[in-house]
Design a protein around this motif. Structure first.
Motif, mmCIF file in Angstrom:
data_model
loop_
_atom_site.group_PDB
_atom_site.id
_atom_site.type_symbol
_atom_site.label_atom_id
_atom_site.label_comp_id
_atom_site.label_asym_id
_atom_site.label_seq_id
_atom_site.Cartn_x
_atom_site.Cartn_y
_atom_site.Cartn_z
ATOM 1 N N HIS A 102 27.101 -15.947 -6.225
ATOM 2 C CA HIS A 102 25.717 -15.658 -5.688
ATOM 3 C C HIS A 102 24.743 -16.067 -6.710
ATOM 4 O O HIS A 102 23.571 -16.659 -6.101
ATOM 5 N N THR A 105 24.112 -19.649 -7.315
ATOM 6 C CA THR A 105 23.512 -20.262 -5.870
ATOM 7 C C THR A 105 21.870 -20.124 -5.951
ATOM 8 O O THR A 105 21.108 -21.003 -5.747
ATOM 9 N N ILE A 106 21.674 -18.839 -6.262
ATOM 10 C CA ILE A 106 20.036 -18.244 -6.344
ATOM 11 C C ILE A 106 19.491 -19.111 -7.397
ATOM 12 O O ILE A 106 18.299 -19.519 -7.108
ATOM 13 N N LYS A 108 20.174 -21.874 -8.615
ATOM 14 C CA LYS A 108 20.053 -23.425 -8.286
ATOM 15 C C LYS A 108 18.829 -23.748 -7.310
ATOM 16 O O LYS A 108 18.270 -24.535 -7.392
ATOM 17 N N LYS A 109 18.625 -22.834 -6.609
ATOM 18 C CA LYS A 109 17.672 -22.820 -5.445
ATOM 19 C C LYS A 109 16.076 -22.658 -6.289
ATOM 20 O O LYS A 109 15.378 -23.242 -5.910
ATOM 21 N N ILE A 110 16.273 -21.752 -7.236
ATOM 22 C CA ILE A 110 14.948 -21.590 -7.788
ATOM 23 C C ILE A 110 14.653 -22.828 -8.475
ATOM 24 O O ILE A 110 13.446 -23.290 -8.614
ATOM 25 N N SER A 111 15.719 -23.465 -9.275
ATOM 26 C CA SER A 111 15.358 -24.464 -9.912
ATOM 27 C C SER A 111 15.115 -25.789 -9.129
ATOM 28 O O SER A 111 13.907 -26.651 -9.441
ATOM 29 N N LEU A 112 15.611 -25.805 -7.888
ATOM 30 C CA LEU A 112 15.220 -26.889 -7.023
ATOM 31 C C LEU A 112 13.719 -26.608 -6.459
ATOM 32 O O LEU A 112 13.063 -27.526 -6.243
ATOM 33 N N ASN A 113 13.289 -25.350 -6.277
ATOM 34 C CA ASN A 113 12.086 -25.056 -5.916
ATOM 35 C C ASN A 113 10.901 -25.439 -6.701
ATOM 36 O O ASN A 113 9.979 -25.982 -6.535
ATOM 37 N N SER A 116 10.518 -29.194 -6.762
ATOM 38 C CA SER A 116 10.087 -29.947 -5.765
ATOM 39 C C SER A 116 8.455 -29.531 -5.863
ATOM 40 O O SER A 116 7.575 -30.039 -5.331
#
Length: 119
Positions: A102, A105-106, A108-113, A116
């Motif tokens: 979990h 996953t979070i 990775k989302k932070i890194s993508l944010n 971007s």
């Protein structure tokens, strides 16, 4: 404890050194963002400059400002590896595999944010 093994290194310096070793292609601003330090860009630059002065990093003077680990920096990481592993194990005590997945996953989302938001 890190300071018992290497007298003149901080946790931030070890984190950045480790991150550069694992991600040598990343520019300085990405390293600053992804290491999640609370430091400002100028503080990160000061940490890098200090590590260059100590002989842990090389920094090119071209416009890209490439950063690489010196042999001395690699030696520091080798010396600290057992301490880092011990600290990571301690940090993960009582955390389940599901919780780790979990968190990954979070992150990775932070890194993508973060990536971007640069466009």
């Amino acid at each position: 404890m890190l300071s018992e093994e290497i007298q003149d290194i901080t946790i931030d310096q070890v984190n950045i050194l480790t991150f550069i070793e694992e991600n040598p292609e990343l520019p300085l601003e990405d390293i600053a963002t992804l290491t999640f330090t609370d430091d400002t860009d100028s503080a990160i630059i000061q940490i890098i400059n200090t590590m260059v002065e100590k002989g842990y990093l090389n920094q090119s003077t071209n416009s890209n400002a490439n950063i690489s680990i010196t042999e001395q920096g690699k030696s520091v990481l080798e010396t600290l590896a057992p301490v880092i592993i011990k600290n990571r194990r301690k940090a993960l005590d009582d955390i389940t595999l599901e919780e780790l997945i979990h968190v990954e996953t979070i992150l990775k989302k932070i890194s993508l944010n973060c990536n971007s938001s640069k466009s």
